[in-house]
Every structure is written in C-alpha cells, then in structure tokens.
Design an enzyme around this catalytic site. Structure first.
Site, PDB file in Angstrom:
ATOM      1  CE1 TYR A  18      -3.926  -0.118  -1.187  1.00 30.98           C
ATOM      2  CE2 TYR A  18      -5.665   1.122  -0.002  1.00 30.98           C
ATOM      3  CZ  TYR A  18      -4.744   0.081   0.051  1.00 30.98           C
ATOM      4  OH  TYR A  18      -4.543  -0.679   1.298  1.00 30.98           O
ATOM      5  CB  THR A  27       0.038  -3.360   6.333  1.00 34.62           C
ATOM      6  OG1 THR A  27      -1.255  -3.574   5.498  1.00 34.62           O
ATOM      7  CG2 THR A  27       0.497  -2.086   6.203  1.00 34.62           C
ATOM      8  CG  ASP A  28      -2.894  -7.498   3.350  1.00 35.70           C
ATOM      9  OD1 ASP A  28      -3.352  -6.782   4.316  1.00 35.70           O
ATOM     10  OD2 ASP A  28      -3.549  -7.903   2.457  1.00 35.70           O
ATOM     11  CD  GLU A  79      -8.326 -26.192  27.414  1.00 37.67           C
ATOM     12  OE1 GLU A  79      -9.169 -27.233  27.115  1.00 37.67           O
ATOM     13  OE2 GLU A  79      -8.688 -25.170  28.119  1.00 37.67           O
ATOM     14  CB  THR A 118      -0.969   0.160   1.226  1.00 34.90           C
ATOM     15  OG1 THR A 118      -1.731  -1.201   1.142  1.00 34.90           O
ATOM     16  CG2 THR A 118      -1.623   1.125   1.262  1.00 34.90           C
ATOM     17  CE  LYS A 139      -3.740  -4.680   7.862  1.00 31.82           C
ATOM     18  NZ  LYS A 139      -3.686  -4.792   6.280  1.00 31.82           N
TER      19      LYS A 139
END
Length: 353
Positions: free
Chosen positions: A49, A115-116, A310, A35, A188
C-alpha cells in the site's frame, strides 16, 4: 434540611443522566501520516500500500465513536511515511505537542504515526516534553482500506487512553493491538502481524472496550522528571549520531566514514553483550581519543549491556547503552551531547533514562 434535600435530589438526577451529559476531556489527535493513514489498491492489500494518504479529518470521521470518549479535534502536523522522518520533523512534532499540552483546556494528545520509527518518536517525546498529561502514539499494521484493518480500533483505544485520568503521569505511551507500552522500552519486532510491538519488560497495561487496566510503572526518568527540554533545543537538528551494525568479518571503514562525516557519537550495535571484535578496538579507541563518543549497544533485542564486560569500558572511556536498543541509544546520545561531552556524565544519563 432544605439544602440536604436538594443535594440528594441533585445526586439522584445525576445518577440517572447518561455519561455523555457530563463534561468530557479534550483530546487532540495530531496526525503525521504512516500506515494508519495509508491506502491500498483494494481491500485485500494489507501489506502492499501507499502510506500517508488519508488526512486527519477522514481518520476521525471513520471512527465516530471516539466522540463519545472525549471532545476530539484533529491537527495535521505532517503527512509522511515514518522512515523518512529526520531531526527536523522530530523536533517539529515535539514542539507542537509541547505547545498543545501547555494549554489548560487540553487534557491529552494522540499522535497517529507510521510504525517504522514510532518507537523513536515516542522515546524522544518522553525525553523532551515537560508534561504529565497523557501522550499516546498509535499506528496500524494494515491500511484503512484493508480487510480487518487494525487502525480504527487502535485509534479508538488511543483516544480512550489519552482521555483517561488514570493515564496522567504515566509518561509517553504507545497503544497497539490493545496493549499499552512505555515509550522507552517498546520495539517493533514484526513487520507484518498486528502484534508487531513488544517490550521485554512487559506492557504497562491493556485497553479493553475503552478502559485501561494497569500492571506496572516505568522505573526510569521521563517527561516532567527529565533534564531535557524541547524548549531548550535551538534550530531543527541534533548532534549527528550514527549506528554501525556488528557482525563477523567487519572492517573499520564505516566508523571512520561516519566520523569524517561529522558524527559526534557512534552507536556500536554489537553482537551479544555489545561485543567489539578485537581487530575493531584500535579504531574505536582512536575515535574516542579524537572526541567521538563510542556507545556500546547490541543487535540482540532483549537483555542489557553490562559495563566492563567483554570490553574494559572504564579504560577506553566508552559508554554502554544499558537496555536501550541502538535506535533509542542514538536519540539519547544526541540529546546528551547537547549538554556534555563527558563520557561519565553521558553514562549517567544512560543509567537514568
């Protein structure tokens, strides 16, 4: 007496000279797309975009103030949206960064990145690049074409951080929205706002007007202290590791399909404490017995996985991911598998990194 007078004179002259007169550190900006290099149809498009459109020279020219911070040059390593990065691109980035930092005249590196998957690339670099020099990943949540684009200030701050001597030995860092994060624990968590990145353990520090302020260090192994090394990785792929997302009413097919496809480890992104439904346990124990590593992580963003809670991990030979999220557990598992297939040894790595 004469030498003392000359020394005082030289010091006096030095105090009067502007900072730009003195030698600046050399920083390379390695662009990969994302981006921060994107473009929208008009200035009001902040969320719609096309990523990876602006080349590195244009990125640098858009923020001329960075040349006051360091001698900055640019390299176009990739031009890609980060969700499309595979092992091939990840390993290529790591090799390029490693080669740059081996040069004695390079003081730091900034990587512009989508950023992904920025957190994954940052964590991978922190595991395989053997350097104490600053490595800073930076992105943006709005393209350069948008009103109030966050990329220019992020880039300015990232260069300032990479040029700072105080950033040496801090490991790979992510600079977003004035915050300095450690690569291993940043994530993120928002897909729209500019404050998209957080760490449950807090930021390492903050950038204010080009100056870093530090608040904590990383307690785990990274970079120069890591047992992994990009120079030891052959080819352009890693052992295949896949993630299965935990939920109610699951079926075993996804685990079995990944194993059939050649996965050497499966990250179970379980509920809560990485919980595994009782009706899935037989599938996972069989896969473990067949040589597929089972690693319990969690879909919960904060906290950490307790071993033998667990599920009896010791009994099954499973590994727990500690506080690493599924996507980072996937990377560490892949690197671990380049060295061992012993679950106990893999578990050690998850404790230490």
């Amino acid at each position: 007496m004469m030498k003392k007078s000359l020394s005082i004179l030289a010091l006096s002259i030095g105090l009067l000279l502007p900072l730009s007169t003195f030698a600046k550190n050399n920083v390379v900006v390695v662009a990969t797309g994302g981006t921060i290099a994107g473009a929208g149809a008009n200035s009001t498009n902040s969320a719609t975009y096309t990523a990876a459109k602006v080349p590195v020279d244009d990125l640098l020219n858009a923020v001329p103030q960075i040349q006051n911070l360091a001698n900055v040059t640019g390299v176009q390593a990739l031009q890609i949206a980060s969700e499309s990065i595979t092992d091939k691109e990840l390993i290529s980035i790591a090799r390029q960064i490693n080669d740059l930092l081996k040069k004695p005249d390079i003081n730091g590196v900034v990587i512009t990145h989508g950023t992904d998957t920025l957190e994954e690339t940052a964590f991978f670099l922190s595991l395989v690049v053997k350097s104490n020099k600053p490595i800073v990943l930076v992105g943006s949540m709005r393209p350069p074409s948008a009103l109030s684009a966050d990329g220019p200030l992020n880039l300015y701050s990232a260069v300032a951080l990479a040029a700072s001597d105080s950033a040496k030995g801090k490991g790979v860092m992510v600079l977003m929205n004035d915050s300095i994060f450690a690569a291993r624990d940043v994530s993120k968590t928002i897909n729209i706002h500019t404050n998209a990145f957080v760490s449950q353990w807090g930021a390492l520090g903050m950038m204010v007007e080009g100056k870093p302020y530090w608040f904590r260090n990383v307690a785990k192994r990274f970079n120069a202290a890591s047992e992994f090394n990009i120079e030891e990785i052959k080819g352009d792929s890693l052992p295949l590791v896949q993630i299965v997302y935990g939920s109610g009413n699951m079926v075993p097919d996804a685990y079995e399909a990944y194993a059939k496809a050649g996965a050497k480890a499966i990250i179970h992104a379980g509920t809560g404490n990485g919980s595994v439904a009782k009706y899935i346990v037989p599938t996972l124990t069989k896969l473990q017995n067949d040589g597929v590593q089972i690693i319990r992580s969690s879909r919960v963003p904060h906290g950490f996985i307790l071993r033998n809670a667990e599920q009896p991990d010791d009994k099954y030979g499973w590994v727990v991911a500690h506080d690493l999220n599924p996507q980072k557990a996937k990377l560490l598992a892949a690197l671990a598998l380049t060295k061992t297939k012993d679950p106990a040894e893999i578990q050690r790595m998850f404790w230490e990194y």
